[in-house]
Scaffold this active site. Structure first.
Site, PDB file in Angstrom:
ATOM      1  N   LEU A 155       0.729  -1.240  -0.103  1.00 32.32           N
ATOM      2  CA  LEU A 155       0.112   0.110   0.050  1.00 32.32           C
ATOM      3  C   LEU A 155       0.676   1.317   0.037  1.00 32.32           C
ATOM      4  CD1 LEU A 155      -2.882  -1.183   2.311  1.00 32.32           C
ATOM      5  CD2 LEU A 155      -3.026  -1.069  -0.243  1.00 32.32           C
ATOM      6  N   ASP A 156       2.100   1.170  -0.003  1.00 34.58           N
ATOM      7  CA  ASP A 156       2.644   2.626  -0.396  1.00 34.58           C
ATOM      8  C   ASP A 156       4.039   2.381  -1.084  1.00 34.58           C
ATOM      9  OD1 ASP A 156       3.516   5.275   0.067  1.00 34.58           O
ATOM     10  OD2 ASP A 156       4.487   4.850   2.045  1.00 34.58           O
ATOM     11  N   LEU A 157       3.861   1.503  -2.169  1.00 33.58           N
ATOM     12  CA  LEU A 157       4.892   1.260  -3.245  1.00 33.58           C
ATOM     13  C   LEU A 157       5.534   2.379  -4.271  1.00 33.58           C
ATOM     14  CD1 LEU A 157       6.819  -1.287  -4.360  1.00 33.58           C
ATOM     15  CD2 LEU A 157       4.781  -1.423  -6.112  1.00 33.58           C
TER      16      LEU A 157
END
Length: 199
Positions: A155-157
């Site tokens: 969720l934070d690539l």
């Protein structure tokens, strides 16, 4: 002045700051072994991430303080999604040694990735060749596939959450927003702190 942190398994000597983002500070540290008669400094270097929201946190000595009531309840808790991600072992996912709470906040200790951030590398190289880009995409794709096979979402690539090892291989880091989901695709865990990346 020297600073030390006591974890659950090891003691750490802080050697410097590697960087600071919106939700944490990364330190370079070395492991200290404690015995009956004293300490033994090792040459094993690690990176330690301290949860520290720069918009809301301050310090009184080594204790982290908070100016926000919502964050105050969660500041000294290890994010729930991160606990599951610590158990994931894959060549392209950062190795976590331990997570612990101290100084009114939480820390996690991971392998020190000497190659720096993938974002900085891309900028320094003025982009990547097609073959290097494909190799990197494949490595991160394998890490994400492994996570998804274990019902985890990152969720934070982004390039700033990818680091390089000395040998040039790349590694996915920063699981502060990650979520575990069940067989129906519903989230089982949700991170209560941290705001992710704008956009």
């Amino acid at each position: 002045k020297r600073y030390y942190l006591s974890g659950n398994s090891y003691n750490y000597k802080i050697e410097g700051i590697l960087g600071q983002g919106s939700s944490g500070i990364a330190y370079l540290a070395s492991i200290q072994l404690q015995g009956e008669l004293g300490y033994l400094n090792t040459h094993t270097q690690v990176a330690i991430k301290e949860f520290f929201q720069k918009n809301f946190n301050g310090r009184e000595g080594t204790t982290v303080t908070c100016s926000n009531e919502r964050l105050l309840k969660n500041i000294n808790k290890i994010p729930s999604g991160s606990q599951e991600s610590f158990k994931l072992k894959h060549p392209h996912i950062v190795d976590i040694l331990e997570a612990f709470e101290a100084n009114n906040t939480c820390y996690y200790v991971m392998e020190y990735l000497e190659g720096g951030s993938f974002d900085s590398y891309i900028k320094a190289e003025n982009g990547l060749s097609e073959s290097e880009a494909l190799t990197c995409i494949r490595q991160i794709g394998e890490a994400l596939q492994f996570m998804h096979n274990n019902r985890m979402l990152h969720l934070d690539l982004k390039p700033k959450n990818i680091m390089r090892r000395k040998d040039g291989s790349i590694v996915l880091i920063d699981f502060g927003l990650s979520k575990q989901y069940n067989s129906q695709g519903e989230p089982e865990t949700s991170t209560a702190i941290g705001y992710g990346t704008p956009g």
